[in-house]
Each structure stands twice: as C-alpha cells, then as structure tokens.
Design an enzyme around this catalytic site. Structure first.
Site, PDB file in Angstrom:
ATOM      1  N   CYS A   1      49.241  38.229  49.773  1.00  0.00           N
ATOM      2  CA  CYS A   1      48.790  37.421  50.920  1.00  0.00           C
ATOM      3  C   CYS A   1      49.534  36.088  51.032  1.00  0.00           C
ATOM      4  CB  CYS A   1      47.286  37.161  50.829  1.00  0.00           C
ATOM      5  SG  CYS A   1      46.343  38.680  50.961  1.00  0.00           S
TER       6      CYS A   1
ATOM      7  N   HIS B   1      45.699  31.219  55.532  1.00  0.00           N
ATOM      8  CA  HIS B   1      45.652  32.681  55.418  1.00  0.00           C
ATOM      9  C   HIS B   1      44.256  33.128  55.831  1.00  0.00           C
ATOM     10  CE1 HIS B   1      45.632  36.712  54.055  1.00  0.00           C
ATOM     11  NE2 HIS B   1      44.927  36.480  52.959  1.00  0.00           N
TER      12      HIS B   1
ATOM     13  N   ASN C   1      41.851  40.644  57.597  1.00  0.00           N
ATOM     14  CA  ASN C   1      42.843  40.115  56.661  1.00  0.00           C
ATOM     15  C   ASN C   1      44.102  40.982  56.773  1.00  0.00           C
ATOM     16  OD1 ASN C   1      44.413  39.405  54.474  1.00  0.00           O
ATOM     17  ND2 ASN C   1      42.742  39.388  52.989  1.00  0.00           N
TER      18      ASN C   1
HETATM   19  N1  ACO Z   1      28.661  46.420  53.560  1.00  0.00           N
HETATM   20  C1  ACO Z   1      27.424  46.236  53.078  1.00  0.00           C
HETATM   21  N2  ACO Z   1      27.172  45.822  51.813  1.00  0.00           N
HETATM   22  C2  ACO Z   1      28.245  45.576  51.026  1.00  0.00           C
HETATM   23  C3  ACO Z   1      29.559  45.766  51.473  1.00  0.00           C
HETATM   24  C4  ACO Z   1      29.742  46.201  52.791  1.00  0.00           C
HETATM   25  N3  ACO Z   1      30.959  46.393  53.319  1.00  0.00           N
HETATM   26  N4  ACO Z   1      30.395  45.453  50.472  1.00  0.00           N
HETATM   27  C5  ACO Z   1      29.641  45.064  49.422  1.00  0.00           C
HETATM   28  N5  ACO Z   1      28.333  45.163  49.762  1.00  0.00           N
HETATM   29  C6  ACO Z   1      27.179  44.838  48.931  1.00  0.00           C
HETATM   30  C7  ACO Z   1      27.489  44.860  47.462  1.00  0.00           C
HETATM   31  O1  ACO Z   1      27.421  46.171  46.939  1.00  0.00           O
HETATM   32  C8  ACO Z   1      26.406  43.958  46.911  1.00  0.00           C
HETATM   33  O2  ACO Z   1      25.223  44.699  46.814  1.00  0.00           O
HETATM   34  P1  ACO Z   1      24.234  44.467  45.549  1.00  0.00           P
HETATM   35  O3  ACO Z   1      23.801  43.035  45.657  1.00  0.00           O
HETATM   36  O4  ACO Z   1      23.158  45.457  45.808  1.00  0.00           O
HETATM   37  O5  ACO Z   1      25.065  44.738  44.333  1.00  0.00           O
HETATM   38  C9  ACO Z   1      26.197  42.915  48.018  1.00  0.00           C
HETATM   39  O6  ACO Z   1      26.782  43.497  49.205  1.00  0.00           O
HETATM   40  C10 ACO Z   1      26.870  41.587  47.717  1.00  0.00           C
HETATM   41  O7  ACO Z   1      28.200  41.829  47.273  1.00  0.00           O
HETATM   42  P2  ACO Z   1      29.166  40.653  46.845  1.00  0.00           P
HETATM   43  O8  ACO Z   1      30.463  41.253  46.392  1.00  0.00           O
HETATM   44  O9  ACO Z   1      28.464  39.713  45.945  1.00  0.00           O
HETATM   45  O10 ACO Z   1      29.365  39.944  48.264  1.00  0.00           O
HETATM   46  P3  ACO Z   1      30.104  38.611  48.566  1.00  0.00           P
HETATM   47  O11 ACO Z   1      29.183  37.686  49.240  1.00  0.00           O
HETATM   48  O12 ACO Z   1      30.891  38.100  47.392  1.00  0.00           O
HETATM   49  O13 ACO Z   1      31.138  39.067  49.682  1.00  0.00           O
HETATM   50  C11 ACO Z   1      33.482  39.596  49.847  1.00  0.00           C
HETATM   51  C12 ACO Z   1      32.102  40.048  49.364  1.00  0.00           C
HETATM   52  C13 ACO Z   1      33.432  39.481  51.348  1.00  0.00           C
HETATM   53  C14 ACO Z   1      34.509  40.635  49.427  1.00  0.00           C
HETATM   54  C15 ACO Z   1      33.812  38.228  49.237  1.00  0.00           C
HETATM   55  O14 ACO Z   1      33.583  38.250  47.861  1.00  0.00           O
HETATM   56  C16 ACO Z   1      35.233  37.821  49.488  1.00  0.00           C
HETATM   57  O15 ACO Z   1      35.614  37.543  50.598  1.00  0.00           O
HETATM   58  N6  ACO Z   1      36.064  37.703  48.448  1.00  0.00           N
HETATM   59  C17 ACO Z   1      37.420  37.244  48.575  1.00  0.00           C
HETATM   60  C18 ACO Z   1      38.308  38.278  49.116  1.00  0.00           C
HETATM   61  C19 ACO Z   1      39.602  37.592  49.457  1.00  0.00           C
HETATM   62  O16 ACO Z   1      39.652  36.491  49.923  1.00  0.00           O
HETATM   63  N7  ACO Z   1      40.689  38.195  49.242  1.00  0.00           N
HETATM   64  C20 ACO Z   1      41.881  37.415  49.567  1.00  0.00           C
HETATM   65  C21 ACO Z   1      42.968  37.871  48.979  1.00  0.00           C
HETATM   66  S1  ACO Z   1      43.384  39.401  49.691  1.00  0.00           S
HETATM   67  C22 ACO Z   1      44.961  39.754  49.136  1.00  0.00           C
HETATM   68  O17 ACO Z   1      45.632  39.005  48.504  1.00  0.00           O
HETATM   69  C23 ACO Z   1      45.486  41.163  49.401  1.00  0.00           C
END
Ligand code: ACO
Length: 323
Positions: A113, A250, A280
């Site tokens: 990214c 980004h 993204n």
């Molecule tokens: N739909 C519904 N529920 C979901 C989904 C979905 N698509 N995905 C995960 N959940 C659930 C999980 O299973 C979890 O359930 P549980 O509590 O029963 O275990 C709950 O939602 C919370 O999951 P978290 O992973 O804690 O959610 P979070 O608030 O952290 O959001 C996310 C997840 C959006 C992925 C976030 O962590 C994030 O944005 N991380 C950074 C990603 C990023 O920026 N990447 C950039 C680099 S990309 C690159 O370089 C290629």
C-alpha cells in the site's frame, strides 16, 4: 536545484461497481458493519480483460492528456503494484509497450500500500540524478484477484483501480516555495510480515496465493507509523500542519484516516477521502484520491499537499509536495 514537479494526473477504474449489499450475498457481512468499521460503501472490481496493466495504461494515457504530453515526452515509467499481470516482465514494461514506447526505461516497485509513495520518491531521485527528464508514476492494482472471497475479514475491504502522475524535472530555488516534491520519508520493518501478507508466491509455493491480514494488529500500528513519517516530513522542511492545504492519505479505513488527522491536528476539511467510493486499492489509492480532488478543483497549483501510506511489510512513508 532540480525539483520533480507534477505536470498531469489521470485515473482509471474497472467498469463494474460492487456494493456492500452485493457482498452480503457472498459472505456473512452487512452494509452496516462495513460502513461503520471502515467507511467503505462500494468498490470497483476488474472484469474479463481488465488487468493491472490495462488499468495502469488507461490512467497513464489520461495523465499524459492532462499534461498535454505524449509518450514521446516520457523517459521513465514506474509502476507501483503488488498485483502484476505476470511474475515477470514488470507491468511497467507492459504499460510502456501499450503506450507505444520503445525508448526510455520502465520497472515495477513493490511496497504494497506504500508503493505509490515509494515510487514517487524513486522517480524523484532519478529525475534529480539526471537519469530521466519526465516520469510516469503509476499506482495500479487488481487486489480482487488475490482475495479469498470466502474470508469476510478481508474480501470486503479491497478494490481495483489505477492512478498516474506525470513528474517533470524543473529548476527550483531550493526553498519550500518551489513547486514539486519537497521531502520524502520512507520506512519499513519486515518483522511485521505475518500480520499482512499473501500466502503464495513464485519461490515459496509456486502459486499466486491469497491475501491474509490480522486486521486488528495492522490497525494498532497504523496511526503511530503514519504520524511518525508525517511529523518527519514537517520537521525536515520546517513546516507544520497549519501550512498544509491538503492531506491525501492512503485509503484503507476511514477510522485510520480520521485518527491520524486528529493526532496531527489536521482538520478533516483538509483531508481527501475516497475510501467510501473505491475501498482499499493499495498502491492505486493515493493517485486515485488525488485525481478526484484535482478534477473537482479542491487541489490547486501552489497548494502544499502531504501524501502518506502504510501497508504490508510493514512499509510506511510520507511525502510533501508543492502542487
Ligand atoms: N462483516 C461482519 N463481521 C465481521 C466482518 C465482516 N466483514 N469481518 C470481521 N467481522 C467480525 C469479526 O469476526 C469479529 O467478530 P467477534 O467479535 O465475534 O470475534 C468482529 O467483527 C470484530 O472484528 P475486529 O477484527 O475486531 O474488527 P475491527 O473493528 O478491528 O475492524 C478491520 C476490522 C476493518 C479489518 C480493521 O481492523 C482494520 O481496518 N484494520 C486495518 C486494515 C488496514 O488498514 N490495512 C491497511 C493495509 S492494507 C495493505 O497494505 C495491503
């Protein structure tokens, strides 16, 4: 001194839009969850015949048109991508060929990214060293092709697209009033590899593999890393958040963007956000966001613009540009 000045911009998106609602029929997710956790409402997905090279070439042509230049005027094509059409040759030489260029040189840059910031910094170094006079810097991706479409924790986050800038070597005074790239700060730390990677490759599995991410872990590091490099860019140029006209981050997650801006005391009105429309798109996200904000007249000649990204590796970086 030589400054790398932006002469033109362009973008290209696949024809097909995929809404959050459509994803509800593929995996156990909801529009509400995706919007609340990420800010994403839709993304573009490449169809048959649409590839990283075809999207990158379309963005490059648009950037040349915008600059009033032709491929004859370019001597470096640099493509930031993690989703090349082939393992080799570089997607950049494919795009060079699609543009009808047999002169100059072309190569790819792989920093996930952060790829576009790395590519801009690399092109800037080549222009300042006199290796090239004008460069096409392209961020192009088809992440839909490396997603596990049964993994709801990743497949809802990414999209496809491409954006491009034309950089031109110009004489500057060596002050912050110069147009062009004023500072770049690049970082990486490979100890974080397992948090965000693709589980295949030519030398390990002989397959393309799928994207794997510990989203929460990435999130935990993102804001700190982003603010670190932006503060370094401010410090090295003697500028502050008050001097900035636009932050073009980004586009990974609305919460990361808002959190970074808040920590840096950059008002949200100065932040360009397109993650809602594009998802993204990895290395394509910054030039796509720039294209939107340039086309609608927000970013103008003379504006001070900060670009930043963080992603797989981990890699992260920031760049200060006078438009
Ligand atoms: N739909 C519904 N529920 C979901 C989904 C979905 N698509 N995905 C995960 N959940 C659930 C999980 O299973 C979890 O359930 P549980 O509590 O029963 O275990 C709950 O939602 C919370 O999951 P978290 O992973 O804690 O959610 P979070 O608030 O952290 O959001 C996310 C997840 C959006 C992925 C976030 O962590 C994030 O944005 N991380 C950074 C990603 C990023 O920026 N990447 C950039 C680099 S990309 C690159 O370089 C290629």
């Amino acid at each position: 001194m030589i400054r790398s000045v932006v002469r033109g911009y362009g973008a290209a998106l696949p024809k097909r839009v995929m809404s959050n609602r459509e994803l509800e029929s593929l995996v156990d997710t909801s529009d509400e969850w995706i919007v609340q956790r990420t800010g994403i409402r839709q993304r573009y997905i490449a169809g048959e015949g649409e590839t990283t090279a075809s999207l990158g070439a379309a963005a490059a042509r648009a950037a040349l048109d915008n600059a009033g230049l032709t491929p004859d005027d370019i001597d470096l094509v640099l493509v930031a991508t993690s989703t090349p059409d082939n393992t080799f040759p570089a997607t950049a030489v494919d795009i060079q060929n699609r543009l009808g260029m047999t002169h100059g040189y072309a190569f790819d840059m792989q920093a996930v990214c952060t790829g576009f910031v790395y590519a801009m910094a690399t092109a800037d170094a080549h222009l300042r060293a006199g290796l090239a006079k004008r460069a096409l810097v392209i961020g192009a991706e088809t992440f839909s092709r490396i997603l596990d479409w049964e993994d709801r924790t990743t497949c809802v986050l990414f999209g496809d697209g491409a954006g491009a800038l034309v950089l031109e070597a110009s004489e500057g005074e060596g002050t912050n009033a110069d147009r062009g790239i004023l500072a770049a700060h690049l970082r990486s730390d490979g100890s974080h590899k397992e948090k965000l990677y693709v589980d295949g490759g030519p030398s390990s599995t002989g397959t393309v593999g799928h994207l794997r991410m510990e989203g929460r872990e990435v999130f935990k590091h993102a804001v700190g890393m982003i603010t670190d490099v932006i503060e370094a860019a401010f410090a090295s140029t003697g500028t502050t958040a008050d001097d900035l006209d636009w932050l073009v981050p980004h586009q990974a997650n609305r919460r990361i963007i808002d959190g970074s801006a808040k920590k840096l005391a950059i008002p949200l009105e100065k932040v360009v956000v397109t993650v809602d429309q594009h998802g993204n798109t990895s290395a394509a996200s910054i030039p796509l966001a720039l294209s939107v904000a340039l086309a609608d007249g927000r970013i103008k000649k003379g504006d001070l613009v900060m670009l930043e990204a963080m992603g797989g590796g981990f890699t992260w970086g920031a760049m200060l540009v006078r438009w």
